[in-house]
Design an enzyme around this catalytic site. Sequence first.
Site, PDB file in Angstrom:
ATOM      1  N   TYR A 142       0.858  -1.181   0.000  1.00  0.00           N
ATOM      2  CA  TYR A 142       0.000   0.000   0.000  1.00  0.00           C
ATOM      3  C   TYR A 142       0.900   1.238   0.000  1.00  0.00           C
ATOM      4  O   TYR A 142       1.436   1.621   1.037  1.00  0.00           O
ATOM      5  CB  TYR A 142      -0.910  -0.040   1.228  1.00  0.00           C
ATOM      6  CG  TYR A 142      -2.109   0.880   1.199  1.00  0.00           C
ATOM      7  CD1 TYR A 142      -2.204   1.933   0.293  1.00  0.00           C
ATOM      8  CD2 TYR A 142      -3.158   0.688   2.081  1.00  0.00           C
ATOM      9  CE1 TYR A 142      -3.306   2.761   0.278  1.00  0.00           C
ATOM     10  CE2 TYR A 142      -4.272   1.512   2.080  1.00  0.00           C
ATOM     11  CZ  TYR A 142      -4.329   2.549   1.175  1.00  0.00           C
ATOM     12  OH  TYR A 142      -5.425   3.371   1.173  1.00  0.00           O
ATOM     13  N   LYS A 196      -0.973  -1.225  -4.416  1.00  0.00           N
ATOM     14  CA  LYS A 196      -2.030  -0.204  -4.444  1.00  0.00           C
ATOM     15  C   LYS A 196      -1.385   1.162  -4.220  1.00  0.00           C
ATOM     16  O   LYS A 196      -0.566   1.313  -3.308  1.00  0.00           O
ATOM     17  CB  LYS A 196      -3.052  -0.475  -3.339  1.00  0.00           C
ATOM     18  CG  LYS A 196      -3.952   0.722  -3.038  1.00  0.00           C
ATOM     19  CD  LYS A 196      -5.114   0.343  -2.174  1.00  0.00           C
ATOM     20  CE  LYS A 196      -5.834   1.586  -1.661  1.00  0.00           C
ATOM     21  NZ  LYS A 196      -7.089   1.260  -0.980  1.00  0.00           N
ATOM     22  N   LYS A 198      -2.270   4.984  -3.144  1.00  0.00           N
ATOM     23  CA  LYS A 198      -3.251   5.945  -2.627  1.00  0.00           C
ATOM     24  C   LYS A 198      -3.145   7.220  -3.444  1.00  0.00           C
ATOM     25  O   LYS A 198      -2.089   7.877  -3.465  1.00  0.00           O
ATOM     26  CB  LYS A 198      -2.932   6.216  -1.146  1.00  0.00           C
ATOM     27  CG  LYS A 198      -3.671   7.356  -0.498  1.00  0.00           C
ATOM     28  CD  LYS A 198      -5.177   7.225  -0.544  1.00  0.00           C
ATOM     29  CE  LYS A 198      -5.664   5.915   0.019  1.00  0.00           C
ATOM     30  NZ  LYS A 198      -7.105   5.702  -0.136  1.00  0.00           N
ATOM     31  N   ASP A 226      -6.375   4.453  -6.031  1.00  0.00           N
ATOM     32  CA  ASP A 226      -7.524   4.870  -5.216  1.00  0.00           C
ATOM     33  C   ASP A 226      -7.518   6.382  -4.996  1.00  0.00           C
ATOM     34  O   ASP A 226      -6.900   6.875  -4.054  1.00  0.00           O
ATOM     35  CB  ASP A 226      -7.458   4.136  -3.861  1.00  0.00           C
ATOM     36  CG  ASP A 226      -8.583   4.536  -2.919  1.00  0.00           C
ATOM     37  OD1 ASP A 226      -9.520   5.230  -3.363  1.00  0.00           O
ATOM     38  OD2 ASP A 226      -8.536   4.130  -1.740  1.00  0.00           O
ATOM     39  N   ASN A 228      -9.821   8.122  -3.884  1.00  0.00           N
ATOM     40  CA  ASN A 228     -10.760   8.458  -2.800  1.00  0.00           C
ATOM     41  C   ASN A 228     -11.857   9.431  -3.233  1.00  0.00           C
ATOM     42  O   ASN A 228     -12.151  10.426  -2.536  1.00  0.00           O
ATOM     43  CB  ASN A 228     -10.023   8.973  -1.561  1.00  0.00           C
ATOM     44  CG  ASN A 228      -9.543   7.838  -0.657  1.00  0.00           C
ATOM     45  OD1 ASN A 228      -8.380   7.784  -0.289  1.00  0.00           O
ATOM     46  ND2 ASN A 228     -10.412   6.906  -0.329  1.00  0.00           N
ATOM     47  N   GLU A 251     -10.230   2.118  -7.681  1.00  0.00           N
ATOM     48  CA  GLU A 251     -11.005   2.185  -6.434  1.00  0.00           C
ATOM     49  C   GLU A 251     -11.570   3.592  -6.253  1.00  0.00           C
ATOM     50  O   GLU A 251     -10.814   4.574  -6.283  1.00  0.00           O
ATOM     51  CB  GLU A 251     -10.051   1.816  -5.298  1.00  0.00           C
ATOM     52  CG  GLU A 251     -10.713   1.650  -3.951  1.00  0.00           C
ATOM     53  CD  GLU A 251      -9.723   1.116  -2.913  1.00  0.00           C
ATOM     54  OE1 GLU A 251      -8.906   0.230  -3.257  1.00  0.00           O
ATOM     55  OE2 GLU A 251      -9.749   1.591  -1.772  1.00  0.00           O
ATOM     56  N   ASN A 274     -14.802   1.536  -1.164  1.00  0.00           N
ATOM     57  CA  ASN A 274     -15.031   1.602   0.278  1.00  0.00           C
ATOM     58  C   ASN A 274     -15.628   2.963   0.632  1.00  0.00           C
ATOM     59  O   ASN A 274     -15.623   3.381   1.783  1.00  0.00           O
ATOM     60  CB  ASN A 274     -13.752   1.355   1.080  1.00  0.00           C
ATOM     61  CG  ASN A 274     -12.712   2.442   0.900  1.00  0.00           C
ATOM     62  OD1 ASN A 274     -11.974   2.425  -0.076  1.00  0.00           O
ATOM     63  ND2 ASN A 274     -12.640   3.398   1.830  1.00  0.00           N
ATOM     64  N   ASP A 298     -14.226  -4.307   5.517  1.00  0.00           N
ATOM     65  CA  ASP A 298     -13.297  -3.886   6.570  1.00  0.00           C
ATOM     66  C   ASP A 298     -14.092  -4.158   7.831  1.00  0.00           C
ATOM     67  O   ASP A 298     -15.119  -3.503   8.068  1.00  0.00           O
ATOM     68  CB  ASP A 298     -12.960  -2.395   6.422  1.00  0.00           C
ATOM     69  CG  ASP A 298     -12.022  -1.912   7.525  1.00  0.00           C
ATOM     70  OD1 ASP A 298     -12.077  -2.469   8.640  1.00  0.00           O
ATOM     71  OD2 ASP A 298     -11.249  -0.979   7.280  1.00  0.00           O
ATOM     72  N   HIS A 325     -10.396  -3.268   2.660  1.00  0.00           N
ATOM     73  CA  HIS A 325      -9.944  -1.904   2.944  1.00  0.00           C
ATOM     74  C   HIS A 325      -9.126  -1.893   4.235  1.00  0.00           C
ATOM     75  O   HIS A 325      -9.279  -2.752   5.089  1.00  0.00           O
ATOM     76  CB  HIS A 325     -11.191  -1.029   3.110  1.00  0.00           C
ATOM     77  CG  HIS A 325     -10.931   0.291   3.751  1.00  0.00           C
ATOM     78  ND1 HIS A 325     -11.075   0.507   5.101  1.00  0.00           N
ATOM     79  CD2 HIS A 325     -10.532   1.459   3.220  1.00  0.00           C
ATOM     80  CE1 HIS A 325     -10.784   1.769   5.366  1.00  0.00           C
ATOM     81  NE2 HIS A 325     -10.449   2.368   4.246  1.00  0.00           N
ATOM     82  N   SER A 326      -8.279  -0.883   4.362  1.00  0.00           N
ATOM     83  CA  SER A 326      -7.546  -0.738   5.626  1.00  0.00           C
ATOM     84  C   SER A 326      -7.329   0.725   5.965  1.00  0.00           C
ATOM     85  O   SER A 326      -7.229   1.581   5.078  1.00  0.00           O
ATOM     86  CB  SER A 326      -6.195  -1.461   5.492  1.00  0.00           C
ATOM     87  OG  SER A 326      -5.160  -0.766   6.120  1.00  0.00           O
ATOM     88  N   ASN A 327      -7.272   1.003   7.245  1.00  0.00           N
ATOM     89  CA  ASN A 327      -6.715   2.255   7.793  1.00  0.00           C
ATOM     90  C   ASN A 327      -5.505   1.860   8.625  1.00  0.00           C
ATOM     91  O   ASN A 327      -5.247   0.675   8.814  1.00  0.00           O
ATOM     92  CB  ASN A 327      -7.750   2.954   8.684  1.00  0.00           C
ATOM     93  CG  ASN A 327      -8.745   3.786   7.896  1.00  0.00           C
ATOM     94  OD1 ASN A 327      -9.921   3.804   8.196  1.00  0.00           O
ATOM     95  ND2 ASN A 327      -8.278   4.477   6.891  1.00  0.00           N
ATOM     96  N   HIS A 354      -2.170  -1.068   6.105  1.00  0.00           N
ATOM     97  CA  HIS A 354      -1.233   0.038   6.381  1.00  0.00           C
ATOM     98  C   HIS A 354      -0.086  -0.446   7.261  1.00  0.00           C
ATOM     99  O   HIS A 354       0.773   0.361   7.642  1.00  0.00           O
ATOM    100  CB  HIS A 354      -1.936   1.167   7.149  1.00  0.00           C
ATOM    101  CG  HIS A 354      -2.841   2.057   6.341  1.00  0.00           C
ATOM    102  ND1 HIS A 354      -3.894   1.604   5.612  1.00  0.00           N
ATOM    103  CD2 HIS A 354      -2.850   3.411   6.187  1.00  0.00           C
ATOM    104  CE1 HIS A 354      -4.522   2.636   5.047  1.00  0.00           C
ATOM    105  NE2 HIS A 354      -3.898   3.737   5.375  1.00  0.00           N
TER     106      HIS A 354
HETATM  107  O1  GKR Z   1      -5.014   6.288   5.538  1.00  0.00           O
HETATM  108  O2  GKR Z   1      -4.838   8.006   4.266  1.00  0.00           O
HETATM  109  C1  GKR Z   1      -5.322   6.930   4.527  1.00  0.00           C
HETATM  110  C2  GKR Z   1      -6.314   6.331   3.584  1.00  0.00           C
HETATM  111  O3  GKR Z   1      -6.712   7.280   2.636  1.00  0.00           O
HETATM  112  C3  GKR Z   1      -7.513   5.826   4.337  1.00  0.00           C
HETATM  113  O4  GKR Z   1      -8.027   6.846   5.159  1.00  0.00           O
HETATM  114  C4  GKR Z   1      -8.613   5.290   3.448  1.00  0.00           C
HETATM  115  O5  GKR Z   1      -9.724   5.008   4.253  1.00  0.00           O
HETATM  116  O6  GKR Z   1      -7.136   3.446   2.919  1.00  0.00           O
HETATM  117  C5  GKR Z   1      -8.330   4.005   2.775  1.00  0.00           C
HETATM  118  C6  GKR Z   1      -9.007   3.759   1.450  1.00  0.00           C
HETATM  119  O7  GKR Z   1      -8.773   2.727   0.857  1.00  0.00           O
HETATM  120  O8  GKR Z   1      -9.834   4.564   1.043  1.00  0.00           O
HETATM  121 MG    MG Z   2     -10.243   3.194  -0.718  1.00  0.00          MG
END
Ligand code: GKR
Ligand code: MG
Length: 430
Positions: A142, A196, A198, A226, A228, A251, A274, A298, A325-327, A354
Amino acid sequence: MRIVAMHVTPIVLGDPPLLNAAGLHAPWCLRTVVELIADNGLTGLAEVPGSAAINAKLDAARAIAVGRDPLNWHPLRAALRAHFGTEAAASRGDKPWDQRALVQVESALDVACLDLAGKHFGVPVATLLGGIVRERVPYSAYLFYKYEGAGGDLAFGTNPQATGWDAGRQAAALDPDGIVAQARAMIAEFGFESIKLKGGCFPPDQEVAAIKALRKAFPGYPLRLDPNALWTVETSIKWGRELEGVLEYLEDPCRTQAGMAAVRQALKTPLATNMCTTSFDDLPGSVRTDSEDIILTDHHFWGGLHASMELAAHCRVFGRGVSMHSNNHGGISLIAMTHLGAAMPNLTYALDTHYPWQWEEIIVGGRVKFENGCVVLPKGPGLGVELDRTALAKAHANFLRAGLTERNDEIEMQKKIPGWKFAQTRWQGA
Ligand code: GKR
Ligand code: MG
């Protein structure tokens, strides 16, 4: 078996300055550890993201949990819902992470009850979820755009002695070369076999260039991006077309099930979410609009491990894939995710985690090891992990020192870029 006590311990773990659509990660990420103590002396563990508001609800849940049989999850869940009421899907909020509270309360109690049940019967949690379909659960690398810095006690500074992934975790990654270097360092350490990125941090052309650089550097690796939900439908179609044949899945390119459905009509690349389909109340809309190909479970946000298995059944019936999904999280969450990955037959994608971004641990034995990108299901009963009390006390002391009450990436970003504001959509027309 009866629950006789419930302990709620907020902690923080160090976190580097990772960028995302909502801003910047703080030097510490919040987690909450929940322990259920049973009358036979067993302890059940769980970990959730937590916040002051969620921890207050967990404290309120104590009166409902104590006295109950942890083997009877459905009546306990019903009692929690009778007390707290229902939680609207919309209270998830518009940030990359889910801001609901009740799902976390249910998740904490479900996981801790399953841990107790597994210890009571002498079987792994994955067995209680229906049986082990894989002993080795694969995770993905990630990657994050990030500023230079280590997080934790070093705040945004770095440790110049660091080597290997410790150095990789500290290095800045703000362009395609930085992202490829980060991927190389992370994969060298953990052996991940899918990647993946972000996104939602830079204009789409820059993030698409980073994906193309990853494709060149890692031929054959499944790749995911992703943003977001920061892109418009038009931007998602334009850049989705540019990445046709390159991505395993895209994503949450844009917001809402209707938006995702429009993008899905225009692209061959599978869409995952997610952010658009995130609760059981959202599932009818997902079926009606055909908004995505893959739903990211998740257990922290779907209400626990049992609830994630319910989601998996829905996905099987309605032809959706399941990924995870993960935080930010520690080892208790990682191992709970691994039990789910071990038990869910249709969880066929490498799970997000993460975990590489953290370096501290609060479980006995320290950091969980990855073998060729996989976590091997622990052999012990229940989750198969125990708390390291000294490490927990230190992480709790850091929580008290950090003074955080909730995650707020916008405020952290403003420390770097004064006046920076979160926007639901960016790069219109890009
Ligand atoms: O930790 O910055 C982050 C991610 O953006 C997280 O907050 C997201 O919830 O990993 C996540 C995602 O897949 O959207
Ligand atoms: Mg996501």
